[in-house]
Each structure stands twice: as C-alpha cells, then as structure tokens.
Write a protein that holds these residues in place. Structure first.
Motif, mmCIF file in Angstrom:
data_model
loop_
_atom_site.group_PDB
_atom_site.id
_atom_site.type_symbol
_atom_site.label_atom_id
_atom_site.label_comp_id
_atom_site.label_asym_id
_atom_site.label_seq_id
_atom_site.Cartn_x
_atom_site.Cartn_y
_atom_site.Cartn_z
ATOM 1 N N LEU A 181 2.407 1.734 -3.508
ATOM 2 C CA LEU A 181 1.421 2.239 -4.458
ATOM 3 C C LEU A 181 1.114 3.715 -4.190
ATOM 4 O O LEU A 181 1.031 4.525 -5.122
ATOM 5 N N LEU A 182 0.953 4.062 -2.907
ATOM 6 C CA LEU A 182 0.652 5.443 -2.538
ATOM 7 C C LEU A 182 1.777 6.387 -2.945
ATOM 8 O O LEU A 182 1.528 7.483 -3.474
ATOM 9 N N GLY B 216 1.488 7.184 -6.507
ATOM 10 C CA GLY B 216 0.221 7.734 -6.970
ATOM 11 C C GLY B 216 -0.699 6.731 -7.631
ATOM 12 O O GLY B 216 -1.524 7.095 -8.478
ATOM 13 N N VAL B 217 -0.569 5.465 -7.252
ATOM 14 C CA VAL B 217 -1.391 4.408 -7.852
ATOM 15 C C VAL B 217 -2.468 3.989 -6.857
ATOM 16 O O VAL B 217 -2.187 3.704 -5.691
ATOM 17 N N SER B 218 -3.702 3.956 -7.317
ATOM 18 C CA SER B 218 -4.817 3.537 -6.476
ATOM 19 C C SER B 218 -5.514 2.349 -7.123
ATOM 20 O O SER B 218 -6.079 2.466 -8.223
ATOM 21 N N VAL B 219 -5.435 1.196 -6.472
ATOM 22 C CA VAL B 219 -6.088 -0.014 -6.986
ATOM 23 C C VAL B 219 -6.753 -0.737 -5.812
ATOM 24 O O VAL B 219 -6.230 -0.722 -4.697
ATOM 25 N N PRO B 220 -7.898 -1.368 -6.043
ATOM 26 C CA PRO B 220 -8.537 -2.136 -4.970
ATOM 27 C C PRO B 220 -7.746 -3.399 -4.658
ATOM 28 O O PRO B 220 -7.091 -3.967 -5.537
ATOM 29 N N GLU C 62 0.824 -1.207 0.000
ATOM 30 C CA GLU C 62 0.000 0.000 0.000
ATOM 31 C C GLU C 62 0.861 1.262 0.000
ATOM 32 O O GLU C 62 0.560 2.236 -0.702
#
Length: 292
Positions: free
Chosen positions: A203-204, A207-211, A200
C-alpha cells in the motif's frame, strides 16, 4: 531436588493449577503440594503466588522455570543419546503460526503420526515471536514461523514459500490494484505479522493509505471477508483451505512477493531423531508442493 519435583513444578507453572497438574501427572494434588513445598524449602524461595483460585509464578519462580526447562530438556537429550532404538520415539513438541497450522500442517501431522506412531506429538499455535521465545527457553522442540530468526541460540531452515493473495467477497468488484482498497475495510493480523507488513509495504509503495482492523484469527478474518464486510491479504494456503466453502475470491499481484517460512530449533537440542524426522518430512518436495 530431583527430576520428579522439577516436572511437577513445570506442570503447575504451565497449567497455573495444582489440580490440573495432578490430572496431567496422574497423581493426587496433595502429593504435588507437598513436593513443591519441599522444593521451596530447599531453595529457600517462594516459587508461586496464589491469585484467585489459581497460582502464578513468583519472580523467583520465573527465574527457576528457565533453569527447569533447560535441565529437563538436557535430560531428554541424554535419554535420546543413550537409546539404542533408532526409530523416532518420545515426546515432540512443535509450534507454528496459525497460517501454517491451518493451511499446510494438518496433512503433514497426519502423515508424521502414521510414519512414527511411537512419537508423542504435541502441537500448538502462537505468534512468531512467542514461538521463537519458546524455542529459546526449551519450552518446545521446534516451530514454524514466517520470519528468519536472528537469535544466536536458534538454528533455522527454509521449508517453503507462501504465496500471498488479496481476498474479497465474491460479491465485490474485482481487485485490480492497491488503489482498489481505498475506502474498503481491511482486516489483518495485529502488528508484527509478516503478512500484514507485506500488505502495508504494498500500500505504501502505491501511495495508498487505509486503516487496518486487527483481528488475531484467520477464521474471523475469513468470516468478515465472506460476509462482504471488507478485504484481507492471506497466504494462498489459507485461501485454498477455505475457498470451497464459497463466498470469497482471490487476486494475485506480482508486487506481493512470496514470504519464506522457516523451521527453527534450539542450537543445543542435540540428538533428537523425532525432531529430525519432522524436519525431513516438512522439507520433502511432496509436502512443499502440496496445496492445502
């Protein structure tokens, strides 16, 4: 009240059944029923509540179990302290997060058993928080977790670092960056897992946001990934354990720093040669540098 009563009470509390406790203690159920009843009469409290075909602890039983664990642990410590036998023996109960239990520990447990056959080794896996709680409550002698414990009753020692890798099906294109995970299904352990937190944060930072789909099993996660259903981040030891099966490939990134793993035990454990021997073995360079 005597120690045999306390051991019976603990077995029933742990198993949730007088019949199962009787099997483990090699006695008849009626004996346990009678001893528990006498214990309840002496305490003037109901310790169990019947639920379906089993038993659950009453509120008083929950409190009494905490003291029972402490009493039995102290008795075991006293026996160890008085023993003239310097060779590790007796019971050793060890817990671990699943990544350690699957990746590194099988070889270690085999080596330990061969080195100390007089030790009755009990092993289980759980989440890091549950393992810490069990150590604090004297339910297990020690545990391997991937979080530095801050509990005032816990001692810890760093035992190794787990490298992290992103894994995907061998049919996928190469994972070149965090952006490669966009529009992909991500499978990770539930909230609270330090490896999930590492993913997490990565990704943060990019700048990547994925479920993220939560799955509390590395076997299931690896099955999903190898089938091409999605991607995951796992300790390298897990990947090394399963890569020979085929169907998965791994990718390393400098931003994904290794995560320290620790062995924890209760500060009041006292003399415990079996635990000390386990810690000495797991901190040895041979174990730390061995790929699963």
């Amino acid at each position: 009240m005597d120690l045999s009563q306390l051991r019976m009470f603990k077995k029933v509390a742990d198993s949730g059944s007088i019949a199962r406790a009787a099997e483990q203690l090699y006695c008849v159920p009626s004996n346990i029923t009678m001893r528990i009843k006498k214990l309840e009469e002496e305490l003037d409290e109901l310790l169990f509540i019947r639920q379906g075909r089993g038993l659950v602890l009453s509120p008083s039983g929950v409190i009494f179990l905490k003291y029972t664990n402490r009493i039995l642990s102290l008795c075991d410590e006293a026996k160890r302290a008085l023993s003239s036998n310097s060779v590790p023996s007796g019971k050793l109960s060890i817990g671990a997060i699943e990544s350690s239990g699957t990746g590194r520990l099988p070889k270690l447990l085999s080596t330990y058993h061969q080195s100390y056959p007089a030790v009755q080794l009990e092993f289980s896996t759980d989440t890091w928080k549950n393992l810490e709680d069990k150590v604090v409550k004297h339910e297990i002698d020690g545990a391997i977790i991937a979080v530095k414990s801050t509990h005032p009753s816990v001692c810890y020692e760093k035992i190794y670092e787990e490298e992290l890798v992103v894994i995907a099906s061998s049919t996928y294109d190469d994972i070149e960056s965090a952006e490669s995970l966009i529009d992909k299904n991500i499978y990770m352990w539930p909230e609270g897992c330090p490896y999930r937190k590492a993913l997490e944060n990565w990704l943060l930072a990019n700048g990547v946001s994925v479920p993220i789909t939560s799955i509390a099993s590395y076997g299931t996660i690896l099955g999903c990934v190898s089938s091409g259903a999605g991607i995951s981040l796992v300790p390298k030891g897990i990947f090394d354990q399963f890569k020979l099966i085929g169907g998965i490939k791994a990718f390393s990134f400098d931003e994904l720093k290794p995560i320290d793993n620790y062995f924890i035990w209760h500060k009041e454990t006292g003399c415990h040669s079996a635990k000390d021997a386990f810690l000495e073995l797991i901190t040895g360079s041979e174990i730390k540098n061995t790929e699963a």
